[in-house]
Every structure is written in structure tokens, then in C-alpha cells.
Scaffold this active site. Structure first.
Site, PDB file in Angstrom:
ATOM      1  N   ALA A 112       0.843  -1.200   0.000  1.00 15.10           N
ATOM      2  CA  ALA A 112       0.000   0.000   0.000  1.00 15.10           C
ATOM      3  C   ALA A 112       0.873   1.243   0.000  1.00 15.10           C
ATOM      4  O   ALA A 112       2.027   1.202   0.431  1.00 15.10           O
ATOM      5  CB  ALA A 112      -0.891   0.000   1.234  1.00 15.10           C
ATOM      6  N   GLY A 113       0.328   2.332  -0.469  1.00 17.79           N
ATOM      7  CA  GLY A 113       1.047   3.597  -0.410  1.00 17.79           C
ATOM      8  C   GLY A 113       0.037   4.697  -0.173  1.00 17.79           C
ATOM      9  O   GLY A 113      -0.776   4.977  -1.035  1.00 17.79           O
ATOM     10  N   HIS A 114       0.047   5.256   1.014  1.00 18.87           N
ATOM     11  CA  HIS A 114      -0.919   6.299   1.345  1.00 18.87           C
ATOM     12  C   HIS A 114      -0.185   7.621   1.545  1.00 18.87           C
ATOM     13  O   HIS A 114       0.702   7.723   2.382  1.00 18.87           O
ATOM     14  CB  HIS A 114      -1.724   5.905   2.587  1.00 18.87           C
ATOM     15  CG  HIS A 114      -2.622   4.736   2.344  1.00 18.87           C
ATOM     16  ND1 HIS A 114      -3.233   4.016   3.332  1.00 18.87           N
ATOM     17  CD2 HIS A 114      -3.014   4.156   1.180  1.00 18.87           C
ATOM     18  CE1 HIS A 114      -3.968   3.050   2.793  1.00 18.87           C
ATOM     19  NE2 HIS A 114      -3.839   3.109   1.488  1.00 18.87           N
ATOM     20  N   LYS A 141       3.991   4.058 -13.693  1.00 20.84           N
ATOM     21  CA  LYS A 141       2.964   4.889 -14.298  1.00 20.84           C
ATOM     22  C   LYS A 141       1.639   4.125 -14.208  1.00 20.84           C
ATOM     23  O   LYS A 141       1.591   2.927 -14.520  1.00 20.84           O
ATOM     24  CB  LYS A 141       3.350   5.090 -15.775  1.00 20.84           C
ATOM     25  CG  LYS A 141       2.655   6.218 -16.468  1.00 20.84           C
ATOM     26  CD  LYS A 141       3.394   6.479 -17.800  1.00 20.84           C
ATOM     27  CE  LYS A 141       2.800   7.657 -18.520  1.00 20.84           C
ATOM     28  NZ  LYS A 141       1.727   7.396 -19.401  1.00 20.84           N
TER      29      LYS A 141
END
Ligand code: IMP
Length: 431
Positions: A39-41, A305
Site C-alpha cells: 500500500a502507499g498512502h 505509471k
């Protein structure tokens, strides 16, 4: 008191971090219940950017308890590194503000190696496009009953026995892939070295959470990824290895389903996807490039991307049903500013037949052609809008049409990465 689950309703990257942070102001406890550091928050607070992967988004707020639940897979080295980075940004993290469930499975270095080796060996069409963080192999070990869990770090004999059990499976597998065997003693030494640093945060989280709930605390469950990456309901096999839908929130921390009062789905005003797999409304033209550039569509975790396309209402209607979403937060509406015409996918054409949902079979998914409805765009800027009055009529019309098509109301509108650039319609925490 209301407890709220926040989940992604597309392929992840819907902007959950900001909303979880925004809601966590009114929560006492914030829990991660699945996934890992795939995840990347991203949170932007007073101009400072925080990038979180394994830590719950609540950690940047003082006075809250952040919990890593048993449904997560945890890379302990990554976690300690992330704690250090966030501390350097001035955030205090202590065992009073961070708790790790004792039954959380660990991601070990060989999980990442296996993940990457498999992806490299995969031929076109079978590559998943994973984040390479070892998520899948760690979950495989969990259900295979050979994973090492946080509690195992507390006792040397148990830890050694667990390592032996894991290696019995992994070494032959590595041999088949032409990778060196795992050095047992070195791995055990590494784990013993890290054990006290992780154990200081370990606790029976299920117990603490149930007590907190009884005491009237508000709990926020922070989902990662999005429903279309769910292991059961996503575009299998191009999915992550956990259940990411709202039902997992209870299992992933050790509470009953009755603990969930409101499910907030996060939905981007268009669609993106990272990695391989079907994506019916994907754009390969200048409109797609424009969405990607204006929306800064690059992965927080891998920098890849993101693929971009029009909003797919058929898919979101489906994920709203599967997650039991009560209301959505629509994000990144401002990215659509300046398009003369906007398209929304309302159904699919499958071999000449109209379908109002995405079928399960992979070959059928690949053959689904989007059926679009066209809406008028707007030339004004919606960035930073904080009330409906700030929105052009065509933007309001777009939002209202989205609500109708997905059969779910908008509870919140997010109009920039800044915490306060948000329009509140329904407070998910309202009693
Ligand atoms: P894994 O979770 O690393 O196994 O990757 C499986 C699939 O999920 C790949 O398509 C990834 O790009 C995707 N994925 C995993 N985590 C995220 C996320 O946080 N946002 C978007 N896609 C993700």
C-alpha cells in the site's frame, strides 16, 4: 458510537490516505486490517508530505492509537525503517500510539525474493505486475500454516522451529527456481536481532480493540488497495492476495461484523490501475495521457505509471454492493476540469449482449467493451472547492449522475490533496 470502515472501490490509489487522515481527527483508534507495505498512502498536512506504506494513516495525528491487525502481512525491517522516517518528520511513535497484533504474520526476505523471481520468470500474459514486496508468498505461508508470526519472536526455540518449518517448504522451491538456499542461521540471527524492537509494540490487539469499543471509543478501519484487487472478487488472477473488501475489517482485527456501523467507499472521479489485468474503460489516447499527467498518476510504492481511463460506473456499482458501501467519497474531481466532454462507462457489450456487471471469467472480462454515456464537461477550476456553491453546474451534474449510476450517495467530495479541501455531505461518524 459509530465505527467506520474506509475501503477502495476501484483498483486502489483512490485517495484513501487523505480521507482516513481527515476522518481520524474524530476517531480514537485507527486500524489496518489487510495488505502490507504494498500500500502507499500519501498525506499532505500543512504542506508536509508523509508517505506511509505499513503504518496506519492515523500515526501522524497525536493522541490516537494506531493498530496493525492480524489480517495484515508485516515486513518488520520495512516497518522499523518507516517508523524512523516518520519520526524524522517530527511524528512521535511509541507503544502507546502504535500496536501490532501478536498474531500478525511476518513477511521475510525470502518472500520478496520469491515474489520477484516469479514475476521475472513469468511469460507475457501471466505476469501479475506485483509490487514485489512479498505480499503473495507471505499470505500463501499463512494459509499453508508455516508463516512466522509476531508472537513467535518472543521465544527462541519456537522461532527456530518455525524457521525450520518454513525452510522445509521454501528451499526446494528456490532450488526449482535456480535461487540459492536460505541461510538458516543467518536468518535466525537477523530475526533475533529485530525481535525486541518489534515485540515492544506487540499486544493481543483483538482484546484491546473490543475493550476500547465497549468503552465507547470510535474505531476507524483503514483499507488498502481496492475491491477490484480483492482475492475473491477482483479481476483474478490480477489481484492482490488478501480480501480487501469491508467484510475483512472485522476478521482482520478480531472483532464481530456488528462492530462496523458505516462503510465509506473511496472512488476516484475517473479510473486508474497499476499492474497487469483487464481494464475495460482504459484510454490509450491523449485523454488518457491528460488524466495521468493532471492526476499525477504514478504509484506511491513502486513509482510505476498508472493506466488511466474514464469512470466505470458498472464496476463501482458492483464494488459498492460487494463491500456494502453506505456512501462514497469522490476524489480528484478537479482532474476532470477543462475536458469538453466526459464519458462514463455504464455497462459492457459482451459479444453483442449488454451486461450491467463485469463477468467473472477472465476471457469474458477481456472481451467486455465499454458502453459509454457522454456528459458535458466544465471549464472552471474545481480544485480546492469546499462547498457545493464553489462547483460549476456541470460538475454537480456529473457527481449526481455518478450517484444515480452506482446507486450510492456521495458522502464526501475531495477536491485537492490538502486535508481541508473537502466537501462534507454526510458525516460517516454521525451517531
Ligand atoms: P501485490 O499486492 O504486490 O501482490 O500486487 C498484486 C496487484 O495489486 C498488482 O497489480 C499491484 O499493482 C496491485 N497493488 C497492490 N497494492 C496496491 C496499491 O496499494 N495500490 C494499487 N495497486 C496495488
Amino acid at each position: 458510537m459509530a465505527n467506520v470502515v474506509v475501503v477502495g472501490a476501484q483498483w486502489g490509489d483512490e485517495g484513501k490516505g487523505k480521507i482516513v487522515d481527515w476522518l481520524s481527527e474524530r476517531a480514537d483508534v485507527i486500524c489496518r486490517f489487510q495488505g502490507g507495505h504494498n500500500a502507499g498512502h500519501t498525506l499532505v498536512i500543512d504542506g508536509t508530505v508523509y508517505k506511509l506504506h505499513a503504518l496506519p494513516s492515523g500515526v501522524v495525528r497525536g493522541g490516537k492509537l494506531s493498530v496493525i491487525g492480524n489480517g495484515v502481512v508485516l515486513d518488520p525491517w520495512h516497518l522499523l525503517g518507516e517508523i524512523e522516517t516518520i519520526r524524522k518528520q517530527g511524528v512521535e511513535i511509541t507503544p502507546e500510539t502504535l500496536m501490532i497484533a501478536e498474531n500478525t504474520p511476518l513477511i521475510l526476505p525470502f518472500h520478496g525474493e520469491l515474489d520477484r523471481a516469479r514475476e521475472e520468470a513469468a511469460s507475457t500474459g501471466t505476469k501479475i505486475g506485483t509490487t514485489g514486496r512479498g505480499i503473495g508468498p507471505a499470505y500463501e505461508d499463512k494459509v499453508g500454516r508455516r508463516v512466522i508470526r509476531v508472537a513467535d519472536l518472543a521465544d527462541d526455540a519456537t522461532l527456530e522451529a518455525r524457521v525450520d518449518r518454513a525452510l522445509q517448504h521454501h528451499n526446494p522451491l528456490r532450488k526449482g527456481l535456480g535461487v540459492d538456499e536460505i541461510d538458516r542461521d543467518a536468518l535466525i540471527a537477523q530475526l533475533k536481532e529485530i525481535a525486541p524492537k518489534i515485540l515492544e509494540y506487540a499486544a493481543p490487539a483483538w482484546k484491546v480493540l473490543n475493550e476500547k469499543r465497549k468503552a465507547g471509543n470510535r474505531i476507524l478501519f483503514e483499507g488498502a488497495q481496492g475491491a477490484l484487487l480483492d482475492i475473491d472478487f477482483g479481476t483474478y488472477p490480477f489481484v492482490t492476495s488478501s480480501n480487501v473488501i469491508a467484510g475483512q475489517a472485522a476478521t482482520g482485527v478480531g472483532m464481530g461484523p456488528g462492530a462496523i456501523d458505516y462503510v465509506l467507499g473511496i472512488v476516484k472521479a475517473y479510473t486508474t490501475r497499476v499492474g497487469e489485468g483487464p481494464f475495460p474503460s482504459e484510454l490509450f489516447d491523449a485523454d488518457g495521457d491528460r488524466l495521468g499527467t493532471r492526476g499525477h498518476e504514478f504509484g506511491t510504492t513502486t513509482g510505476r505509471k498508472r493506466r488511466c481511463g474514464w469512470f466505470d460506473a458498472a464496476l463501482v456499482r458492483q464494488t459498492c454492493a460487494i463491500s456494502g458501501i453506505n456512501g462514497i467519497c469522490l476524489t480528484k474531481l478537479d482532474v476532470l476540469d477543462g475536458f469538453e466532454t466526459l464519458k462514463i462507462c455504464v455497462a459492457y457489450d459482451l459479444d453483442g449482449k449488454r451486461l450491467d456487471y463485469l463477468p467473472t471469467a477472465a476471457d469474458e472480462q477481456a472481451r467486455c467493451k465499454p458502453i459509454y454515456e457522454e456528459l458535458e464537461g466544465w471549464s472552471e477550476s474545481t480544485e480546492g472547492a469546499r462547498s457545493w456553491a464553489d462547483l460549476p453546474a456541470a460538475a454537480i451534474k456529473y457527481v449526481r449522475r455518478v450517484e444515480e449510476l452506482i446507486e450510492c450517495p456521495v458522502a464526501l467530495l475531495s477536491t485537492s490533496p490538502e486535508r481541508d479541501d473537502t466537501i462534507l455531505v454526510t458525516d460517516p461518524f454521525a451517531d
